[in-house]
Scaffold this active site. Structure first.
Site, PDB file in Angstrom:
ATOM      1  N   SER A 237     -29.712  25.648  11.948  1.00  0.00           N
ATOM      2  CA  SER A 237     -30.393  26.221  10.794  1.00  0.00           C
ATOM      3  C   SER A 237     -31.526  27.114  11.264  1.00  0.00           C
ATOM      4  CB  SER A 237     -30.953  25.102   9.933  1.00  0.00           C
ATOM      5  OG  SER A 237     -32.077  24.543  10.584  1.00  0.00           O
ATOM      6  N   LYS A 238     -32.245  27.652  10.274  1.00  0.00           N
ATOM      7  CA  LYS A 238     -33.363  28.553  10.590  1.00  0.00           C
ATOM      8  C   LYS A 238     -34.387  27.874  11.484  1.00  0.00           C
ATOM      9  CE  LYS A 238     -33.191  31.441   6.538  1.00  0.00           C
ATOM     10  NZ  LYS A 238     -33.562  31.344   5.148  1.00  0.00           N
ATOM     11  N   ARG A 239     -34.449  26.543  11.375  1.00  0.00           N
ATOM     12  CA  ARG A 239     -35.439  25.828  12.173  1.00  0.00           C
ATOM     13  C   ARG A 239     -35.111  25.854  13.677  1.00  0.00           C
ATOM     14  NH1 ARG A 239     -35.122  20.892   9.069  1.00  0.00           N
ATOM     15  NH2 ARG A 239     -34.132  22.261   7.588  1.00  0.00           N
TER      16      ARG A 239
END
Ligand code: GLU
Length: 432
Positions: A237-239
């Site tokens: 994910s973006k994380r």
């Protein structure tokens, strides 16, 4: 025709770059046109400038497209076709409020069943609907029979009418939903094969249903790519910083290495290190693994080093921001660095003023003075002999400070090689 359809809502994710890459490769293999469609109809989520950024990244990766379309330019088609479906009784006007629908979603959740539209407004006639006031959306009627299609990676797929559901195609603000706009645009551009992430698998029957309702008979092929997992085995994910192509580039990964890695991931390839041109020769979308692949930064680092090794030294020097003549010196540091950023850091230490001599401060000073007087010979052996002759130092007390003077570090590439490539700079460097 093939297409890549990014939404300009954030940094380009490596999963999306992989989608763009595979569409490009397959278009080249089949000698078909390849277009980019910026899906900008979800105005609330659009981020200013992201479209340009995505296009720049594609350019940097050598993913060339034949045409560029902005989805919002097709808005009149989306709206007109929604009303056409309405008039034909294939779609209906729905007045259910957001609160009402939310309650039903909650209820479904509690009862542990998937939420589906209740069908409440489905039988409203257009006449009845026109007499009502208030906000409304347009929904398509769900199909009467299951929707089937063949996926090049996942095989035969079938979705029941219940799974497809009577879903929204036009929002109350007159904007189309993703599924509706996408189905129409693919039809308008005569797309024949859609390669995209498997997170869209359940959207596919909805899009096929829309095209069926509009009377489009051409069969569209699909290939849904397994998602990329992070090192803990969860969806990237973006994380996960490494999921952003921009971050990878800033860290000093070469586009050709990222391409190599994305093609290698979940695939069996004839070689491990290759170029995009080579991959076009043998890539087979149908042979990709059906299961998700784990992102492995160590592997990407390995490939990056391989591609850095292949670079022309002059070009490498340019990328590092030093004189072309220092290209060979930069290459020596590939033994201990895998990215442009790490190489820059190493080379900075070689070329900057050296201060850390620790216990060898006096020795370093002595050697510097000797070297300053010397005509530097081409070979290290000779250089070493000359300096030794003029100094009182031996063994460790000679070599340690010498290495520090030359490279700014107490470990590193072989000193004779370092000397050979650094020789023209040495006089200047010891003055610092
Ligand atoms: N805009 C969608 C996305 O970025 C496109 C999906 C598709 O290829 O249809 O995920």
């Amino acid at each position: 025709m093939l297409r890549f359809a990014p939404s300009p809502t954030g940094d380009l994710h490596i999963g999306n770059l992989r989608v763009a890459l595979f569409n490009y490769i397959v278009a080249k293999q089949k000698n078909k046109r390849f277009i980019v469609r910026i899906e900008d109809t979800d105005q609330a989520r659009n981020v200013e400038g992201k479209d340009k950024e995505i296009l720049e990244i594609l350019k940097l990766f050598g993913i060339e497209y034949d045409d560029l379309i902005y989805q919002s330019k097709n808005l009149h088609f989306h709206q007109n076709l929604a009303f056409k479906l309405l008039e034909e009784g294939k779609a209906f006007v729905c007045f259910c409020s957001e609160e009402e629908l939310e309650k039903e979603r909650e209820k479904a959740k509690k009862e542990r069943r998937p939420y589906r539209y209740s069908g409440k407004c489905e039988n409203l006639t257009l006449k009845e609907a026109s007499q009502r006031r208030g906000k409304f959306v347009i929904r398509v009627k769900k199909p009467a029979t299951p929707i089937k299609f063949r996926d090049l990676i996942k095989g035969e797929q079938q979705f029941s009418p219940f799974e497809v559901d009577s879903f929204v195609i036009l929002r109350s603000n007159g904007m189309p939903t993703y599924n509706f706009a996408c189905a129409i645009d693919d039809m308008l551009s005569d797309i024949e094969l859609i390669i995209r992430g498997e997170d869209h698998l359940s959207n596919t029957p909805k899009q096929i249903h829309i095209r069926n309702l509009l009377g489009y008979t051409k069969e569209v092929e699909y290939a849904h790519l397994p998602i990329i997992l992070n090192e803990e085995g969860k969806k990237m994910s973006k994380r996960d910083k490494a999921s952003s192509v921009k971050w990878l580039l800033e860290e000093g990964f070469l586009p050709q290495a990222i391409i190599n890695y994305l093609i290698l991931l979940g695939n069996q390839t004839p070689q491990e290190v290759f170029t995009l041109q080579e991959a076009i020769e043998w890539f087979d979308i149908g042979k990709l693994s059906k299961t998700s692949a784990k992102f492995d930064l160590a592997k990407l680092r390995f490939l990056n080093r391989k591609h850095l090794e292949k670079l022309d030294p002059k070009l490498l020097a340019q990328k590092i921001g030093v004189k072309e003549e220092l290209g060979e010196l930069v290459k020596l540091y590939l033994e201990e660095a895998s990215t442009l950023k790490e190489l820059k850091e190493k080379i900075r230490k070689v070329l900057e003023e050296k201060r850390e001599f620790g216990e060898f401060k006096r020795e370093a000073q002595e050697l510097k003075e000797i070297i300053a007087q010397l005509e530097l010979p081409t070979e290290f052996e000779e250089f070493k002999k000359e300096v030794m002759k003029r100094s009182s130092l031996k063994g460790k007390r000679f070599f340690k400070p010498l290495r520090l003077i030359l490279s700014g570090a107490d470990k590193g590439p072989e000193i004779s090689l370092l000397y050979r490539h650094l020789r023209p700079e040495i006089k200047e460097l010891i003055k610092l």
